[in-house]
Scaffold this motif. Sequence first.
Motif, PDB file in Angstrom:
ATOM      1  N   GLY A   1       0.804  -1.323   0.000  1.00  0.00           N
ATOM      2  CA  GLY A   1      -0.072   0.003   0.058  1.00  0.00           C
ATOM      3  C   GLY A   1       0.742   1.335  -0.016  1.00  0.00           C
ATOM      4  O   GLY A   1       0.531   2.294  -0.837  1.00  0.00           O
ATOM      5  N   LEU A   2       1.904   1.251   0.728  1.00  0.00           N
ATOM      6  CA  LEU A   2       2.845   2.474   0.878  1.00  0.00           C
ATOM      7  C   LEU A   2       3.616   2.756  -0.572  1.00  0.00           C
ATOM      8  O   LEU A   2       3.544   3.770  -0.996  1.00  0.00           O
ATOM      9  N   LEU A   3       4.073   1.420  -1.144  1.00  0.00           N
ATOM     10  CA  LEU A   3       4.683   1.753  -2.554  1.00  0.00           C
ATOM     11  C   LEU A   3       3.680   2.258  -3.638  1.00  0.00           C
ATOM     12  O   LEU A   3       4.080   3.107  -4.363  1.00  0.00           O
ATOM     13  N   THR A   4       2.541   1.733  -3.297  1.00  0.00           N
ATOM     14  CA  THR A   4       1.504   2.432  -4.220  1.00  0.00           C
ATOM     15  C   THR A   4       1.427   3.832  -3.952  1.00  0.00           C
ATOM     16  O   THR A   4       1.091   4.501  -5.289  1.00  0.00           O
ATOM     17  N   GLN A   5       1.220   4.271  -2.678  1.00  0.00           N
ATOM     18  CA  GLN A   5       1.116   5.894  -2.586  1.00  0.00           C
ATOM     19  C   GLN A   5       2.245   6.483  -2.921  1.00  0.00           C
ATOM     20  O   GLN A   5       2.325   7.503  -3.641  1.00  0.00           O
ATOM     21  N   ILE A   6       3.541   6.119  -2.836  1.00  0.00           N
ATOM     22  CA  ILE A   6       4.996   6.643  -3.205  1.00  0.00           C
ATOM     23  C   ILE A   6       4.753   6.858  -4.721  1.00  0.00           C
ATOM     24  O   ILE A   6       5.052   7.906  -5.203  1.00  0.00           O
ATOM     25  N   PHE A   7       4.446   5.880  -5.705  1.00  0.00           N
ATOM     26  CA  PHE A   7       4.496   6.089  -6.814  1.00  0.00           C
ATOM     27  C   PHE A   7       3.194   6.980  -7.580  1.00  0.00           C
ATOM     28  O   PHE A   7       3.176   7.753  -8.530  1.00  0.00           O
ATOM     29  N   ALA A   8       2.261   6.624  -6.857  1.00  0.00           N
ATOM     30  CA  ALA A   8       0.758   7.580  -6.998  1.00  0.00           C
ATOM     31  C   ALA A   8       0.961   9.194  -6.807  1.00  0.00           C
ATOM     32  O   ALA A   8       0.397   9.701  -7.592  1.00  0.00           O
ATOM     33  N   SER A   9       1.920   9.390  -5.877  1.00  0.00           N
ATOM     34  CA  SER A   9       2.541  10.785  -5.731  1.00  0.00           C
ATOM     35  C   SER A   9       3.169  11.603  -6.907  1.00  0.00           C
ATOM     36  O   SER A   9       3.145  12.561  -6.986  1.00  0.00           O
ATOM     37  N   ARG A  10       3.516  10.714  -7.692  1.00  0.00           N
ATOM     38  CA  ARG A  10       4.252  11.075  -8.944  1.00  0.00           C
ATOM     39  C   ARG A  10       3.200  10.799 -10.148  1.00  0.00           C
ATOM     40  O   ARG A  10       3.599  10.942 -11.217  1.00  0.00           O
ATOM     41  N   GLY A  11       2.052  10.644  -9.746  1.00  0.00           N
ATOM     42  CA  GLY A  11       1.155  10.344 -11.016  1.00  0.00           C
ATOM     43  C   GLY A  11       1.280   9.021 -11.713  1.00  0.00           C
ATOM     44  O   GLY A  11       0.827   8.901 -12.867  1.00  0.00           O
ATOM     45  N   LEU A  12       1.884   7.805 -11.209  1.00  0.00           N
ATOM     46  CA  LEU A  12       2.348   6.684 -11.754  1.00  0.00           C
ATOM     47  C   LEU A  12       1.289   5.636 -11.068  1.00  0.00           C
ATOM     48  O   LEU A  12       1.249   5.448  -9.907  1.00  0.00           O
ATOM     49  N   ARG A  13       0.596   4.953 -11.986  1.00  0.00           N
ATOM     50  CA  ARG A  13      -0.346   4.096 -11.675  1.00  0.00           C
ATOM     51  C   ARG A  13       0.533   2.585 -11.639  1.00  0.00           C
ATOM     52  O   ARG A  13       1.728   2.294 -12.373  1.00  0.00           O
ATOM     53  N   THR A  14       0.288   1.561 -10.393  1.00  0.00           N
ATOM     54  CA  THR A  14       0.890   0.493 -10.334  1.00  0.00           C
ATOM     55  C   THR A  14      -0.009  -0.766 -10.073  1.00  0.00           C
ATOM     56  O   THR A  14      -1.110  -0.330  -9.959  1.00  0.00           O
ATOM     57  N   CYS A  15       0.705  -1.942 -10.181  1.00  0.00           N
ATOM     58  CA  CYS A  15      -0.276  -3.192  -9.775  1.00  0.00           C
ATOM     59  C   CYS A  15       0.711  -4.193  -9.187  1.00  0.00           C
ATOM     60  O   CYS A  15       1.705  -4.265  -9.660  1.00  0.00           O
TER      61      CYS A  15
END
Length: 360
Positions: free
Chosen positions: A87-101
Amino acid sequence: MDSLFFELIQVALRERTRISKVPTEEEWNVLYQMAVKQSVAGLAFYAISRLCEVDGAMKPPSMLFKQWYVVSIAIGEQNRKLNDAAGLLTQIFASRGLRTCVLKGQGIARLYENPSLRQSGDIDLWVEGKRDDTIKFLKESHFKIGKVVIHHVDCSIIDGVESEIHFMPGYIYNPFLHHRLQSFFRHHANQQFENYDPELGFAYPTSRFNAVYCLSHIYMHFLHEGIGLRQMIDYYHVIKHLTREEKQVAIKDIKHVGLGNIAGAVMYVLHEVCGMPADELLGEVDERRGRLLLEEIVSGGNFGHSNERMVQTHNAGMLTRNKVRLQRDLRFFWYYPVDVISIPFWKCWHWCWRKYKGYL
């Protein structure tokens, strides 16, 4: 002992209610060692709890039972830690506008009856966008970057959690089938990044996507170093969550990307080891290839880490490693000729590509 261990796994998967005999103390110890070797100790402990409900005589010796219980608790704690980290990794990349899976691991665990008992390893995070942009972001964020290969980079972002940041979910040695596989990934990418679970705090693949992706992952590890029972049980759960219509589509997808042969082998293992009924399998059983796959699983353990031939080469010279690798490839040639022939050419190309990109 293999058959008794397989029965234990089937109890955990609710494909049977009890095992064929009460194990002796020595047999219980062997069963525990096999569960640890295959990284399914938590799942096997769940089977024991089910057996004890039916027959109290099915309980292992006291000291072993306590040890097994402690291991299962530790597995549950590790799962909670990795869920939080994903969840934290998802937030880190989302903060730069990057979607993850989140691939494999924590995304697959949710398919289990008791997700906390699936033994996890690292976090594989597929990041949307180009490889160079992802690496640039990691460097600008001052994260510790390790080895960069065609599909991912080893990266230390959260203390105590190993992460692989994926540019693509996976690959195949055969260049023509690799192209088809990447087309499949690109075509279904948006749906995977949008498959966000607010309760978990991260996105994970759909079962239809996993039917192809997890099979390709199994195949590559099988050819490269070995594959274990945990990955077979993961695939069992993927299939269990497919509808009848999705199964038909998945079979077509699997054949299109060239994974039909390994699929038949996996179906053999799922039927023989996991007890999956024939009418629930994803296609026909390939007994010839399946026996080879099962032999590698039993001897090598999780990702081949218990394969003595492969382990002994880790600190050996290049000549010795290549000799063992060649012997392994020649053995597999009679089962997967085109893919085995592709291996040395792909490895030469990959080395040159990494050298050109400055990753060596």
